[in-house]
Design an enzyme around this catalytic site. Structure first.
Site, PDB file in Angstrom:
ATOM      1  N   GLY A  13     -10.430  -4.295 -21.403  1.00  0.00           N
ATOM      2  CA  GLY A  13     -10.202  -4.742 -20.201  1.00  0.00           C
ATOM      3  C   GLY A  13     -11.254  -4.532 -19.189  1.00  0.00           C
ATOM      4  O   GLY A  13     -12.450  -3.927 -19.629  1.00  0.00           O
ATOM      5  N   ALA A  42      -4.495 -10.111 -13.539  1.00  0.00           N
ATOM      6  CA  ALA A  42      -4.404  -9.618 -12.210  1.00  0.00           C
ATOM      7  C   ALA A  42      -4.649 -10.851 -11.341  1.00  0.00           C
ATOM      8  O   ALA A  42      -5.761 -11.404 -11.032  1.00  0.00           O
ATOM      9  CB  ALA A  42      -5.292  -8.378 -11.986  1.00  0.00           C
ATOM     10  N   GLU A 109      -2.431  -6.975   1.358  1.00  0.00           N
ATOM     11  CA  GLU A 109      -1.331  -7.186   0.542  1.00  0.00           C
ATOM     12  C   GLU A 109      -0.619  -5.866   0.973  1.00  0.00           C
ATOM     13  O   GLU A 109      -0.689  -5.227   1.952  1.00  0.00           O
ATOM     14  CB  GLU A 109      -1.843  -6.725  -0.751  1.00  0.00           C
ATOM     15  CG  GLU A 109      -2.624  -8.123  -1.382  1.00  0.00           C
ATOM     16  CD  GLU A 109      -3.065  -8.066  -2.749  1.00  0.00           C
ATOM     17  OE1 GLU A 109      -3.639  -8.829  -3.416  1.00  0.00           O
ATOM     18  OE2 GLU A 109      -2.919  -6.793  -3.480  1.00  0.00           O
ATOM     19  N   HIS A 224       6.858  -4.677  -9.749  1.00  0.00           N
ATOM     20  CA  HIS A 224       6.402  -5.733  -8.736  1.00  0.00           C
ATOM     21  C   HIS A 224       7.383  -6.705  -8.325  1.00  0.00           C
ATOM     22  O   HIS A 224       8.354  -6.886  -8.998  1.00  0.00           O
ATOM     23  CB  HIS A 224       5.172  -6.744  -9.339  1.00  0.00           C
ATOM     24  CG  HIS A 224       4.502  -7.355  -8.320  1.00  0.00           C
ATOM     25  ND1 HIS A 224       5.134  -8.485  -7.652  1.00  0.00           N
ATOM     26  CD2 HIS A 224       3.094  -7.455  -8.028  1.00  0.00           C
ATOM     27  CE1 HIS A 224       4.030  -8.922  -6.768  1.00  0.00           C
ATOM     28  NE2 HIS A 224       2.874  -8.053  -7.127  1.00  0.00           N
ATOM     29  N   ARG A 270       5.253  -1.548  -2.429  1.00  0.00           N
ATOM     30  CA  ARG A 270       5.899  -2.135  -3.457  1.00  0.00           C
ATOM     31  C   ARG A 270       6.967  -1.521  -3.993  1.00  0.00           C
ATOM     32  O   ARG A 270       8.165  -2.305  -4.263  1.00  0.00           O
ATOM     33  CB  ARG A 270       4.953  -2.521  -4.597  1.00  0.00           C
ATOM     34  CG  ARG A 270       3.858  -3.504  -4.600  1.00  0.00           C
ATOM     35  CD  ARG A 270       2.952  -3.494  -5.762  1.00  0.00           C
ATOM     36  NE  ARG A 270       2.147  -4.620  -5.424  1.00  0.00           N
ATOM     37  CZ  ARG A 270       0.834  -5.031  -6.315  1.00  0.00           C
ATOM     38  NH1 ARG A 270       0.681  -4.163  -7.542  1.00  0.00           N
ATOM     39  NH2 ARG A 270       0.264  -5.867  -5.856  1.00  0.00           N
ATOM     40  N   HIS A 327       5.214  -3.595 -13.710  1.00  0.00           N
ATOM     41  CA  HIS A 327       4.008  -3.994 -13.393  1.00  0.00           C
ATOM     42  C   HIS A 327       2.865  -3.171 -13.806  1.00  0.00           C
ATOM     43  O   HIS A 327       1.758  -3.491 -14.344  1.00  0.00           O
ATOM     44  CB  HIS A 327       4.094  -4.436 -11.903  1.00  0.00           C
ATOM     45  CG  HIS A 327       2.549  -5.119 -11.497  1.00  0.00           C
ATOM     46  ND1 HIS A 327       2.184  -6.500 -12.066  1.00  0.00           N
ATOM     47  CD2 HIS A 327       2.013  -4.832 -10.494  1.00  0.00           C
ATOM     48  CE1 HIS A 327       1.163  -6.712 -11.494  1.00  0.00           C
ATOM     49  NE2 HIS A 327       0.939  -5.790 -10.622  1.00  0.00           N
ATOM     50  N   GLU A 351      -5.870   2.037 -16.553  1.00  0.00           N
ATOM     51  CA  GLU A 351      -4.236   2.220 -16.528  1.00  0.00           C
ATOM     52  C   GLU A 351      -3.711   3.381 -17.535  1.00  0.00           C
ATOM     53  O   GLU A 351      -2.767   3.962 -17.528  1.00  0.00           O
ATOM     54  CB  GLU A 351      -3.494   0.766 -16.449  1.00  0.00           C
ATOM     55  CG  GLU A 351      -1.959   1.073 -16.233  1.00  0.00           C
ATOM     56  CD  GLU A 351      -1.289  -0.266 -16.303  1.00  0.00           C
ATOM     57  OE1 GLU A 351      -0.158  -0.280 -15.949  1.00  0.00           O
ATOM     58  OE2 GLU A 351      -1.899  -1.478 -16.361  1.00  0.00           O
ATOM     59  N   ARG A 362       1.422   2.794  -6.797  1.00  0.00           N
ATOM     60  CA  ARG A 362       0.103   2.344  -6.540  1.00  0.00           C
ATOM     61  C   ARG A 362      -0.057   1.623  -5.288  1.00  0.00           C
ATOM     62  O   ARG A 362       0.818   0.877  -5.200  1.00  0.00           O
ATOM     63  CB  ARG A 362      -0.374   1.820  -7.911  1.00  0.00           C
ATOM     64  CG  ARG A 362      -1.863   0.864  -7.786  1.00  0.00           C
ATOM     65  CD  ARG A 362      -2.257   0.185  -8.924  1.00  0.00           C
ATOM     66  NE  ARG A 362      -1.041  -0.919  -9.160  1.00  0.00           N
ATOM     67  CZ  ARG A 362      -1.348  -2.240  -8.824  1.00  0.00           C
ATOM     68  NH1 ARG A 362      -2.620  -2.709  -8.502  1.00  0.00           N
ATOM     69  NH2 ARG A 362      -0.625  -3.056  -9.151  1.00  0.00           N
TER      70      ARG A 362
END
Length: 470
Positions: A13, A42, A109, A224, A270, A327, A351, A362
């Site tokens: 990743g 993502a 966001e 999420h 979130r 998530h 992660e 997060r």
């Protein structure tokens, strides 16, 4: 040992690719399990305080607030202060970020008080960044990219000195290493509802645990709030940036879901929104209404538009049914600011690691930032690492066999019910007992048990870890 040993990076990743790029010209063996990874999925971009009305201090404040002040404040400052330079490096690597007449096009966001999300291709950000970095890695003559699974760590004495692998033809191999980096992502696929790829099952965490590495904050799993509600294993994500553009969360009666619950409303952190969406499903469902947005929003969010059409939904005419879904894992292998674990020779990044940046929850789009900043920092450190592994015979510390498909499906249902957005003691206790019985049959159960055990030990609610009486 014979010759110089490479750096082994397990995972391909954005964090793993950043390590490989920064380690050049050191020789790197990059082990890619194949398939999708969370970086590529993502939709949100990368958070950076680069706007005229923003500052690193404001970004830090938002990160600490979202993380319920469980963060390592020094780590927060170090990573977020490096964000503007990380954007410049990504551009140099070939990432074409979205722009308008004033420069970088900045989105907003949940949990952010300012517009500071830099996107590439709208909601294709992760894929665009990954494509650019993997192309750069493949151009390096010093990186050996292998498609294989890491099944065991090789230890000489107490130090990690390599990896045992199996490829998809069943062929086994061992690779001796000067250092091993775990960059395998999270564990969201251990839950029945998840936005993560199927491979996000904590495989790197299982390897580290088998070797005796310390873990940290395993109970903190972020859910999420807006995955497309459907019957498939992996639920498509409906990016938070759509709410930043003006979409509204509604309950089954069409009433605003977040009214009066948080000063930031639909853009609350979130954990707050995910719990509200989770509870709404007890009363008929939750929906994201984008019908009032200008028609051009679908060009800005092509992934969401495609997801909705595939699900038979016209988001310009009807609300999108959404659900909370696992998530991101804030916990992981405990590491210091460089990425060192408690086991000599073993490192972790992204992660799979826990360095205290995210705290108990997060802040949106800080994860790709972490992968780039911490990956580059670790790679630069390993570039000067001793080129030889420890001498002597090695022993294998295996992750062990995995669960069969039926047992894994049962585990995922148990984890969603007991360790989802709202957690109840008796549910976690019964699930912990079941997972303890399953642990001998597969490493996924050992990882899941560690998460539930950590959640049981933390008796008070904090961030994404929410305890309820019933």
């Amino acid at each position: 040992m014979r010759g110089d040993a490479p750096i082994v990076v397990i995972g391909a990743g954005i964090a793993g690719l950043s390590v490989a790029l920064a380690a050049a010209p050191r020789r790197v063996v990059l082990m890619d399990p194949g398939g999708l990874n969370s970086s590529r999925l993502a939709q949100g971009g990368i958070a950076a305080a680069v706007g005229p009305d923003d500052s690193v201090l404001a970004h830090v404040d938002d990160t600490l607030a979202a993380g319920a002040f469980h963060n390592d404040a020094a780590m927060v400052w170090e990573v977020l202060a490096a964000a503007p330079e990380a954007i410049g490096w990504l551009q140099a690597m070939g990432v074409a970020f979205d722009r308008d007449a004033h420069g970088l096009l900045l989105g907003r966001e949940g949990g952010h008080r300012a517009s500071r999300i830099v996107h590439a291709g709208g909601d294709c950000s992760g894929e665009r960044m990954w494509m650019a970095l993997q192309e750069r890695v493949r151009m390096l003559g010093t990186v050996d990219w292998r498609t294989c699974e890491a099944e065991a760590l090789l230890l000489r004495g107490q130090a990690v000195a390599g990896v045992a692998t199996r490829d998809f033809h069943g062929r086994e191999n061992t690779v001796e290493a000067a250092a091993v980096v775990i960059a395998t992502g999270g564990l969201g696929a251990l839950f029945a509802r998840t936005t993560n790829a199927d491979g996000a099952t904590g495989s790197g965490l299982a390897l580290a645990m088998a070797a005796g590495a310390r873990t940290r904050d395993l109970e903190f799993v972020q859910f999420h709030p807006t995955a497309l509600n459907g019957g498939q294993s992996r639920l498509p994500l409906i990016t938070e940036a759509l709410r930043g553009a003006g979409a509204r969360l509604l309950d089954a009666s069409g009433e605003p879901l977040m009214r009066g619950l948080h000063p930031l409303g639909d853009l609350a952190p979130r954990d707050v929104v995910a719990r509200r969406v989770w509870r709404a499903w007890q009363g008929g469902g939750a929906f994201l209404d984008a019908t009032a947005l200008p028609a051009r929003w679908q060009a800005r969010f092509p992934t969401v538009a495609t997801i909705c059409r595939a699900g038979g939904i016209d988001p310009s005419r009807e609300p999108i049914p959404v659900t909370a879904a696992a998530h991101f894992h804030m916990g992981g292998v405990a590491v210091d600011a460089i990425g060192r674990t408690s086991v000599p020779g073993l490192y972790a990044v992204g992660e799979a690691a826990c360095n205290g940046l995210h705290g108990a929850n997060r802040l949106a789009s800080n994860s790709l930032l972490e992968g780039v900043v911490c990956g580059r920092r670790l790679g630069a450190q390993l570039r000067h690492h001793a080129a030889r592994a420890a001498a002597g015979r090695f022993r294998q510390i295996a992750r062990g066999a995995g669960l069969d498909s039926q047992s894994l499906a049962e585990l995922r249902q148990q984890m969603w019910a007991a360790a989802g957005p709202v957690r109840i003691r008796h549910g976690m206790e019964s699930t912990a007992a079941l997972l303890a019985e399953m642990a001998g049959a597969g490493w996924q159960a050992r990882v899941a048990h560690a998460v539930v055990a950590a959640a049981l030990r933390r008796e008070d609610s904090l961030g994404a870890h929410w305890r309820a009486e019933s």
